[in-house]
Scaffold this active site. Sequence first.
Site, PDB file in Angstrom:
ATOM      1  CD  GLU A 177      -2.796   1.282   2.455  1.00 39.41           C
ATOM      2  OE1 GLU A 177      -2.712   0.419   3.335  1.00 39.41           O
ATOM      3  OE2 GLU A 177      -3.617   2.203   2.501  1.00 39.41           O
ATOM      4  CE  LYS A 222      -6.060  -0.236   1.819  1.00 36.10           C
ATOM      5  NZ  LYS A 222      -6.730  -0.834   2.969  1.00 36.10           N
ATOM      6  N   GLY A 265      -9.173   6.699   1.439  1.00 34.19           N
ATOM      7  CA  GLY A 265      -8.297   7.867   1.540  1.00 34.19           C
ATOM      8  C   GLY A 265      -8.915   9.194   1.945  1.00 34.19           C
ATOM      9  N   GLY A 266     -10.203   9.183   2.342  1.00 31.12           N
ATOM     10  CA  GLY A 266     -10.851  10.451   2.694  1.00 31.12           C
ATOM     11  C   GLY A 266     -11.954  10.822   1.716  1.00 31.12           C
TER      12      GLY A 266
END
Length: 342
Positions: A177, A222, A265-266
Amino acid sequence: MTERLEDIAIAMVAEGQGILAADESTATIRKRFDSINVENTETNRRDYREMLFRANEAMKNYISGVILFEETLYQKAADGTPFVDLIRKAGAVPGIKVDMGAKPLAGSKIETVTEGLDGLRERLSKYHAAGARFAKWRAVISIADGLPTWNCVKANAHALARYAALCQEAGIVPIVEPEVLMDGPNSSHGIERCYEVTEWVLKTQFQELYDAGVVLEGMILKPNMIVPGQKCETQASVEQVADMTVRCLKSCVPSAVPGIAFLSGGQSDQLATAHLSAMIAMHSLPWKLTFSYGRALQAAALQAWGGKSENVAAGQRAFAHRCAMNGLAATGKWQAELEKAA
Ligand code: 13P
């Protein structure tokens, strides 16, 4: 019987399913609990995660794997059932976050390098014995004026590759990731800049994985999607995000990699779902694409629960809905109207 890394990786990206990232560290889950005024105790962490793992239909139908924090890997439900058993019974693969966090990169005020390689071989063998069959390590790359530096990109890619090789040696599938932040210290960058940096990060990553001898068939990537920074004045359409993300991944990720599972991620819950669905509906792809969301799978459930045992059923309904929406997205069949219907 020896389990093949390839088979575990394929199971992690099974059709219409994705990965629940429930591996918030004790410090990160505190932030989530603060938002609903719940005290960050071991019992509350257990109750919250038990609510998710016991959402039977959602887990069985839509969740292929669960990423756990070390405490949760060894934790038991209120009735004494180990969480690992609950997860396995739902047909999902238990996994474990093994990095020790993003630490300041020497000489930089903003950039970080993810640590945790010392003693990792020994920890992996313990985690394997406890039932973990995949692991996660997250590197963090910030975009700002003059950033990221090559030093940061290279150091993080190298650490991720060393981690991935150790995982495979231990019979554990590494989730690799490298996250390019959309909500970093200065998140006003445009989507083109995100593309450029993500491409650089991924090209570097796959060179490092090759150098470390990592078997691509036995890993999952990821990544972030290609999106503008959170404070960018020009936001992008769903189609633009889908097109640019697929273009970037196709130019960087070898088709030997069985699957790519995005972080959220938001992004808002719905946008994370819409983006994934559009990529799959509109493109022919050489690998499986799915979700490995933390916030975008849990936010609604966390709110509905609010730390109260009488709200467990409501929390599970909210979680089940998000899982179902993302399960549809993972086959390219999600539609906005389905959100309202619920
Ligand atoms: P988010 O989906 O909330 O970004 O979390 C995914 C994750 O596992 C980050 O490491």
